[in-house]
Motif scaffolding. Structure first.
Motif, PDB file in Angstrom:
ATOM      1  N   SER A 150      42.399  36.067  30.783  1.00 22.02           N
ATOM      2  CA  SER A 150      42.575  37.309  31.557  1.00 22.02           C
ATOM      3  C   SER A 150      41.790  37.243  32.865  1.00 22.02           C
ATOM      4  O   SER A 150      42.286  37.661  33.910  1.00 22.02           O
ATOM      5  CB  SER A 150      42.119  38.516  30.735  1.00 22.02           C
ATOM      6  N   THR A 151      40.575  36.712  32.790  1.00 26.98           N
ATOM      7  CA  THR A 151      39.754  36.576  33.993  1.00 26.98           C
ATOM      8  C   THR A 151      40.418  35.641  34.997  1.00 26.98           C
ATOM      9  O   THR A 151      40.468  35.930  36.195  1.00 26.98           O
ATOM     10  CB  THR A 151      38.358  36.047  33.624  1.00 26.98           C
ATOM     11  N   LEU A 152      40.960  34.534  34.496  1.00 27.56           N
ATOM     12  CA  LEU A 152      41.633  33.586  35.388  1.00 27.56           C
ATOM     13  C   LEU A 152      42.898  34.191  35.988  1.00 27.56           C
ATOM     14  O   LEU A 152      43.208  33.975  37.159  1.00 27.56           O
ATOM     15  CB  LEU A 152      41.952  32.298  34.630  1.00 27.56           C
ATOM     16  N   ARG A 153      43.625  34.954  35.199  1.00 27.89           N
ATOM     17  CA  ARG A 153      44.834  35.618  35.714  1.00 27.89           C
ATOM     18  C   ARG A 153      44.473  36.623  36.810  1.00 27.89           C
ATOM     19  O   ARG A 153      45.145  36.694  37.837  1.00 27.89           O
ATOM     20  CB  ARG A 153      45.585  36.298  34.571  1.00 27.89           C
ATOM     21  N   LEU A 154      43.410  37.390  36.619  1.00 27.72           N
ATOM     22  CA  LEU A 154      42.969  38.332  37.655  1.00 27.72           C
ATOM     23  C   LEU A 154      42.523  37.596  38.916  1.00 27.72           C
ATOM     24  O   LEU A 154      42.794  38.050  40.038  1.00 27.72           O
ATOM     25  CB  LEU A 154      41.833  39.206  37.123  1.00 27.72           C
ATOM     26  N   THR A 155      41.863  36.455  38.744  1.00 25.25           N
ATOM     27  CA  THR A 155      41.471  35.653  39.903  1.00 25.25           C
ATOM     28  C   THR A 155      42.707  35.164  40.652  1.00 25.25           C
ATOM     29  O   THR A 155      42.750  35.195  41.883  1.00 25.25           O
ATOM     30  CB  THR A 155      40.606  34.460  39.453  1.00 25.25           C
ATOM     31  N   ALA A 156      43.718  34.732  39.905  1.00 29.75           N
ATOM     32  CA  ALA A 156      44.963  34.265  40.536  1.00 29.75           C
ATOM     33  C   ALA A 156      45.648  35.402  41.286  1.00 29.75           C
ATOM     34  O   ALA A 156      46.161  35.198  42.395  1.00 29.75           O
ATOM     35  CB  ALA A 156      45.898  33.686  39.476  1.00 29.75           C
ATOM     36  N   ILE A 157      45.667  36.597  40.719  1.00 31.78           N
ATOM     37  CA  ILE A 157      46.266  37.758  41.393  1.00 31.78           C
ATOM     38  C   ILE A 157      45.503  38.063  42.679  1.00 31.78           C
ATOM     39  O   ILE A 157      46.096  38.343  43.722  1.00 31.78           O
ATOM     40  CB  ILE A 157      46.304  38.971  40.445  1.00 31.78           C
ATOM     41  N   HIS A 158      44.180  37.969  42.623  1.00 30.53           N
ATOM     42  CA  HIS A 158      43.367  38.202  43.821  1.00 30.53           C
ATOM     43  C   HIS A 158      43.693  37.171  44.906  1.00 30.53           C
ATOM     44  O   HIS A 158      43.831  37.518  46.089  1.00 30.53           O
ATOM     45  CB  HIS A 158      41.880  38.152  43.464  1.00 30.53           C
ATOM     46  N   LEU A 159      43.815  35.902  44.511  1.00 30.93           N
ATOM     47  CA  LEU A 159      44.147  34.856  45.485  1.00 30.93           C
ATOM     48  C   LEU A 159      45.515  35.104  46.114  1.00 30.93           C
ATOM     49  O   LEU A 159      45.696  34.903  47.321  1.00 30.93           O
ATOM     50  CB  LEU A 159      44.108  33.486  44.813  1.00 30.93           C
ATOM     51  N   ALA A 160      46.492  35.533  45.306  1.00 35.02           N
ATOM     52  CA  ALA A 160      47.827  35.831  45.841  1.00 35.02           C
ATOM     53  C   ALA A 160      47.763  37.003  46.820  1.00 35.02           C
ATOM     54  O   ALA A 160      48.380  36.952  47.893  1.00 35.02           O
ATOM     55  CB  ALA A 160      48.792  36.125  44.707  1.00 35.02           C
ATOM     56  N   ASN A 161      47.017  38.048  46.473  1.00 39.10           N
ATOM     57  CA  ASN A 161      46.882  39.198  47.379  1.00 39.10           C
ATOM     58  C   ASN A 161      46.199  38.804  48.678  1.00 39.10           C
ATOM     59  O   ASN A 161      46.580  39.263  49.754  1.00 39.10           O
ATOM     60  CB  ASN A 161      46.100  40.323  46.696  1.00 39.10           C
ATOM     61  N   GLU A 162      45.209  37.932  48.586  1.00 43.33           N
ATOM     62  CA  GLU A 162      44.538  37.457  49.795  1.00 43.33           C
ATOM     63  C   GLU A 162      45.495  36.643  50.663  1.00 43.33           C
ATOM     64  O   GLU A 162      45.500  36.757  51.887  1.00 43.33           O
ATOM     65  CB  GLU A 162      43.321  36.611  49.408  1.00 43.33           C
TER      66      GLU A 162
END
Length: 137
Positions: free
Chosen positions: A41-53
């Motif tokens: 879940s933490t890695l998925r949230l990090t990936a979502i943050h990278l996509a938003n950035e």
């Protein structure tokens, strides 16, 4: 010579100890499973943050008038692509791929961002699409 009564007490005590040991083992396994799910879940949230950035950087380029079509690498800081905070000896590295194509209108671009990572021998990815408006002249 031992009596039958003494052996029954020993048998009951053995069963109690066995039950306690199995309970502890089950608790450890359940906890390990939840840690793995929390890490994913933490890695998925990090990936979502990278996509938003990445989308924010693409929108910034669109406002500046230099968002072209084609494949684009990650536009943020390269150190954002590696995380070390999951208690693993090996850092986890993310890969961000972007494909920009013409949108449905002349002043629109369609951006598709894919973020990939490998954790615990399992490859994972998230994919997002967004329409980005070009600066009108």
């Amino acid at each position: 010579m031992k009596s039958l009564k003494d052996e029954r007490g020993f048998m009951l005590l053995s069963i109690i100890f066995l039950t306690v040991i199995i309970s502890f083992a089950a608790a450890i396994l359940i906890n390990a499973g939840s840690i793995l799910k929390t890490s994913q879940s933490t890695l998925r949230l990090t990936a979502i943050h990278l996509a938003n950035e990445q989308f924010a950087e693409l929108e910034s380029r669109a406002v500046a008038g230099n968002l072209s079509t084609g494949k684009i690498g990650y536009l943020g800081l390269s150190e954002d692509l590696t995380t070390k905070n999951l208690g693993q000896n090996n850092p986890i590295t993310f890969s961000v791929k972007t494909e920009v194509s013409n949108g449905s209108h002349t002043n629109m671009r369609k951006a598709k961002v894919t973020v990939e990572w490998n954790f615990d021998g399992k490859n994972s990815e998230v994919e997002f699409e967004k329409n980005i408006r070009l600066l009108s002249e």
